[in-house]
Every structure is written in C-alpha cells, then in structure tokens.
Design an enzyme around this catalytic site. Sequence first.
Site, PDB file in Angstrom:
ATOM      1  N   VAL A  85       0.847  -1.194   0.000  1.00 43.31           N
ATOM      2  CA  VAL A  85       0.000   0.000   0.000  1.00 43.31           C
ATOM      3  C   VAL A  85       0.887   1.251   0.000  1.00 43.31           C
ATOM      4  CG1 VAL A  85      -1.845   1.246   1.160  1.00 43.31           C
ATOM      5  CG2 VAL A  85      -1.796  -1.263   1.228  1.00 43.31           C
ATOM      6  N   LYS A  86       0.684   2.077  -1.014  1.00 43.05           N
ATOM      7  CA  LYS A  86       1.441   3.328  -1.087  1.00 43.05           C
ATOM      8  C   LYS A  86       0.772   4.364  -0.184  1.00 43.05           C
ATOM      9  CE  LYS A  86       3.149   4.281  -5.399  1.00 43.05           C
ATOM     10  NZ  LYS A  86       2.925   4.529  -6.847  1.00 43.05           N
ATOM     11  N   ILE A  87       1.594   4.989   0.631  1.00 41.14           N
ATOM     12  CA  ILE A  87       1.116   6.016   1.560  1.00 41.14           C
ATOM     13  C   ILE A  87       1.964   7.264   1.334  1.00 41.14           C
ATOM     14  CG2 ILE A  87       0.845   6.625   3.998  1.00 41.14           C
ATOM     15  CD1 ILE A  87      -0.890   4.243   3.490  1.00 41.14           C
TER      16      ILE A  87
END
Length: 227
Positions: A85-87
């Site tokens: 998951v890109k944050i």
Amino acid sequence: MKLFIDDANTSEIRRLCDLYPVDGVTTNPTILARTGKDPVSVLREIRALIGDNGIIFAQAVPLDAEGMVRDARAIVRLLGQNTIVKIPSVPEGFKAIRLLQEEGIRTCGTVVYTPLQAYLAAKSGASYVAPYVNRIDNMGYDGVGIVKQIQDILVRHHMDTEVLAASFKNSQQVLELCTYGIGSVTCAPAVIDAFVNNLAIDGAVMGFVHDFAGAVGENKSMADLIG
Ligand code: G3P
C-alpha cells in the site's frame, strides 16, 4: 534490482509481462484515473494478469492517518498477499505507515522528494520508499543524486527499507540507479521499451537473420533444418 510497470493499462501490462522479466505493477490514483475505468475492477484485472506471485502497489487516497489505514486494509482485502500500500510521505502518512506495520500491512512511503522524507518513512516502518526522479529533475534538482543519497542513508543506518525509484522519463536515469545498486525501479511502458530501443541492436539481429537466409534460404530456422 526489481522492475515494475508504472501503469494500469491492462493491454500494456499483458504485453510487457509477456516480454520482460517484470516483478509487478505500481499504480497511483492518477494512473488509475487515466484508464477511465472503475479503479477497483482495474486493480482486480491487474492482479489476475500478474498472478498471486506478482507484486502490486495501490495507493491510499485519504489525507488523514485513520482514512489511510482504512484504505490500506481494503486494498489488501481486495488484492491479497504481495500487495504493497502506497502512503504519501507526509506527517499523517508516517503515522499510518507505523500503524499499518503494527498490523502486518506492508507499505511504500510515496511522493518522496527529499532524503529526510524518505528517512522518516523508512523509520516509520515502510518496506519501500518511492522518490520521484524526473519530477525532482523538473524542479531544478538532481533526481538521480537524491535517490543515491536516500540509498546511502538506508544502507548506512541499516534500515530494512528498499528504494523504489519512480517517475522516470528516460533509460539513462534508470541505468545510473541500476549501476548504483538500488533495490527497485518502476517505469512507464515506453521507458522499459527504451532499455532496448537501439538501432544498433536491431541491425545486429537483422544481420544474423539476413546472413542465415543467404546460406539456407528465407525463413528457415534451426528447428526447420534440424527437424
Ligand atoms: O507512481 C508515481 C510516479 O511514478 C509518478 O510518475 O510520471 O507522474 O512523474 P510521474
């Protein structure tokens, strides 16, 4: 070095996965929006194309940590294992990365423009940090140099985080970082094609075909001759 496709166009992903040794696909909200399709269906299709062993990156959209965590859980539920998951690497993002690490969800601190931003994302527990090479170049700074600095920080401080360099516009930028030993790059299809887009290579290959045809006749392969 791992190689990812930075695109959500499924026919391009199919073509590239067929030809090149790619490790997976990275997306962001803009890339998904560019397809003009429902983002959830596109992500599902990409997972089906790259299989369970391929790594897929999808980004949390909210601006607050709680919303990011909620998005991250949903993304992992949708795409299963081998999902990162890109944050965004901003204060609320660092908090989300830390909370997600505690529940075993792997993250990539994205939107990285500075080395200390990468340091904070890594220290918060991100598995990857994604500096934007070409966007940094366009601001008048040295994108490749900043990625090298980030790599040095991660190595010197023994941080368990890999650089996923992103936002490339040419293969020279990729080459410099590949030579430097960074862990991963993600490139648009045209940039990956440009790794081998070279008239000298094409000319050499066609020379072999031409010479062989001169000796044994047109369109004869080794298999044809050996039987
Ligand atoms: O995935 C994020 C990054 O690749 C952005 O690339 O081409 O929009 O600068 P670009």
